[in-house]
Motif scaffolding. Structure first.
Motif, PDB file in Angstrom:
ATOM      1  N   ALA A  75       0.819  -1.065   0.174  1.00 26.26           N
ATOM      2  CA  ALA A  75      -0.335   0.519  -0.025  1.00 26.26           C
ATOM      3  C   ALA A  75       0.761   1.466  -0.152  1.00 26.26           C
ATOM      4  O   ALA A  75       2.289   1.774   0.658  1.00 26.26           O
ATOM      5  CB  ALA A  75      -1.081   0.031   0.780  1.00 26.26           C
ATOM      6  N   TYR A  76       0.787   2.280  -1.089  1.00 24.38           N
ATOM      7  CA  TYR A  76       1.088   3.520  -1.116  1.00 24.38           C
ATOM      8  C   TYR A  76       0.441   4.618  -0.774  1.00 24.38           C
ATOM      9  O   TYR A  76      -0.653   4.624  -0.576  1.00 24.38           O
ATOM     10  CB  TYR A  76       2.526   3.584  -1.815  1.00 24.38           C
ATOM     11  N   GLN A  77       0.980   5.948  -0.294  1.00 25.37           N
ATOM     12  CA  GLN A  77       0.473   7.177  -0.228  1.00 25.37           C
ATOM     13  C   GLN A  77       0.880   8.006  -0.566  1.00 25.37           C
ATOM     14  O   GLN A  77       1.994   8.387  -0.874  1.00 25.37           O
ATOM     15  CB  GLN A  77       0.010   7.361   0.832  1.00 25.37           C
ATOM     16  N   THR A  78       0.414   9.196  -1.832  1.00 26.50           N
ATOM     17  CA  THR A  78       0.270  10.631  -1.798  1.00 26.50           C
ATOM     18  C   THR A  78      -0.016  11.934  -1.438  1.00 26.50           C
ATOM     19  O   THR A  78      -1.123  11.687  -1.308  1.00 26.50           O
ATOM     20  CB  THR A  78       0.578  10.379  -3.470  1.00 26.50           C
ATOM     21  N   GLY A  79       0.752  12.606  -2.026  1.00 22.63           N
ATOM     22  CA  GLY A  79      -0.083  14.260  -1.329  1.00 22.63           C
ATOM     23  C   GLY A  79       1.076  15.108  -1.725  1.00 22.63           C
ATOM     24  O   GLY A  79       2.083  14.913  -2.131  1.00 22.63           O
ATOM     25  N   GLY A  80       0.279  16.205  -2.217  1.00 26.18           N
ATOM     26  CA  GLY A  80       1.505  17.174  -2.537  1.00 26.18           C
ATOM     27  C   GLY A  80       1.469  17.477  -3.603  1.00 26.18           C
ATOM     28  O   GLY A  80       1.397  15.955  -4.345  1.00 26.18           O
ATOM     29  N   ALA A  81       2.234  18.310  -4.379  1.00 24.17           N
ATOM     30  CA  ALA A  81       2.750  18.522  -5.279  1.00 24.17           C
ATOM     31  C   ALA A  81       4.013  19.627  -5.891  1.00 24.17           C
ATOM     32  O   ALA A  81       4.418  19.824  -4.843  1.00 24.17           O
ATOM     33  CB  ALA A  81       1.582  19.676  -6.168  1.00 24.17           C
ATOM     34  N   GLY A  82       4.684  18.371  -7.158  1.00 25.90           N
ATOM     35  CA  GLY A  82       6.188  18.646  -6.942  1.00 25.90           C
ATOM     36  C   GLY A  82       7.034  17.606  -7.745  1.00 25.90           C
ATOM     37  O   GLY A  82       7.306  16.665  -7.629  1.00 25.90           O
ATOM     38  N   PRO A  83       8.124  17.676  -7.258  1.00 27.27           N
ATOM     39  CA  PRO A  83       8.848  16.836  -7.456  1.00 27.27           C
ATOM     40  C   PRO A  83       8.434  15.559  -5.586  1.00 27.27           C
ATOM     41  O   PRO A  83       8.546  16.380  -5.022  1.00 27.27           O
ATOM     42  CB  PRO A  83      10.460  17.369  -6.951  1.00 27.27           C
ATOM     43  N   PRO A  84       8.870  14.452  -6.906  1.00 25.24           N
ATOM     44  CA  PRO A  84       8.924  13.620  -5.269  1.00 25.24           C
ATOM     45  C   PRO A  84      10.208  12.596  -4.545  1.00 25.24           C
ATOM     46  O   PRO A  84      10.501  13.868  -4.262  1.00 25.24           O
ATOM     47  CB  PRO A  84       8.505  12.237  -6.536  1.00 25.24           C
ATOM     48  N   LEU A  85       9.284  13.079  -3.382  1.00 24.69           N
ATOM     49  CA  LEU A  85      10.010  13.329  -2.353  1.00 24.69           C
ATOM     50  C   LEU A  85       9.641  11.545  -1.302  1.00 24.69           C
ATOM     51  O   LEU A  85       8.269  11.577  -1.002  1.00 24.69           O
ATOM     52  CB  LEU A  85       9.690  14.463  -0.753  1.00 24.69           C
TER      53      LEU A  85
END
Length: 261
Positions: A13-23
């Motif tokens: 499972a993974y989660q993402t948020g925000g915008a811009g270059p990946p961290l």
């Protein structure tokens, strides 16, 4: 919850948020992505954060098979592949820092900037926590053991003034076998021989009062990784990034910003 498929078929499972270059944010042992709840907003104004639940935690599969920090790194690559991310900045704390070491050493084309927080190289070169610390965590009284862990993570002043939530105490939903698998993976970590292969800009961050992962490990990493910088968080214990957020997040952001691709 979206999932990536690991090489052995396990669903991560993974989660993402925000915008811009990946961290990519990597959590501590036996914890899920909620480890980062208190601070990920500090990065999402400028970065697209990506976190994951290690196998054995959260919404990921929990196979009862051996785990390793290198295996966790391979699972993280599967998440990056699923998201179509060719290269990312990586910030790993505690066991997540151990996973991040393997990512930067074994998958150098996937990492452009590295931050290693409150972690160690593992193996015979690492400075292990003291016997008193180990005894405090092994107390038969669960409440006493939890209090001992809290005081290793946070200062007593912080605990006296905060009602939580404390997101660094482990994933309570983990089955017992998965907790053992995580402990074994972290204890068996030894990246000493590959640390010299890390060539990306690297920042080492550690609390000066960390006994859970002794502060003496930070200079070992800084000396072993070519060109690495070391920054201390005075007075901080293991969860420096949480309690000392107002210092640690800008420090890490400054380093990430200076090394954006």
């Amino acid at each position: 919850m979206p999932h990536a498929e690991a090489a052995d078929g396990a669903r991560i499972a993974y989660q993402t948020g925000g915008a811009g270059p990946p961290l990519l944010l990597l959590t501590g042992q036996a914890n899920n992505h909620h480890w980062w709840d208190g601070v990920r907003a500090d990065f999402e104004t400028a970065y697209r954060t990506v976190s994951l639940d290690y196998r054995g935690t959260g919404d990921s599969d929990k196979p009862d098979i051996p785990y390793s920090t290198l295996g966790f790194a391979e699972d993280a690559v599967a998440v990056l592949d699923e998201l179509g991310i060719e290269q990312a900045a990586v910030y790993g704390t505690s066991m997540g820092g151990r996973v991040a070491q393997w990512l930067a050493a074994r998958f150098p084309d996937r990492v452009h900037t590295l931050v290693l927080g409150c972690t160690s190289p593992g193996g015979r070169h690492a400075v292990e926590r003291g016997a008193e610390v180990r005894r405090s965590l092994a107390q038969p009284d669960p409440a006493a053991a939890r209090q001992a862990l809290l005081e290793l993570m946070y200062t007593r002043e912080f605990l006296a003034s905060s009602a939580g939530p404390f997101n660094t105490l482990g994933d309570a939903s983990m089955p017992a076998y998965a907790k053992r698998r995580h402990l074994y993976a972290s204890n068996r970590h030894d990246a000493w021989d590959v640390l010299a292969d890390i060539t990306v800009p690297t920042l080492i961050v550690h609390g000066t009062e960390d006994l859970f992962n002794p502060a003496a490990n930070a200079p070992l990493l800084a000396e072993r990784i070519p060109g690495a910088r070391l920054r201390w968080i005075p007075g901080a214990r293991h969860a420096y990034f949480d309690e000392f957020r107002s210092i640690a997040s800008p420090l890490v952001r400054e380093f990430l910003d200076a090394n954006r691709p």
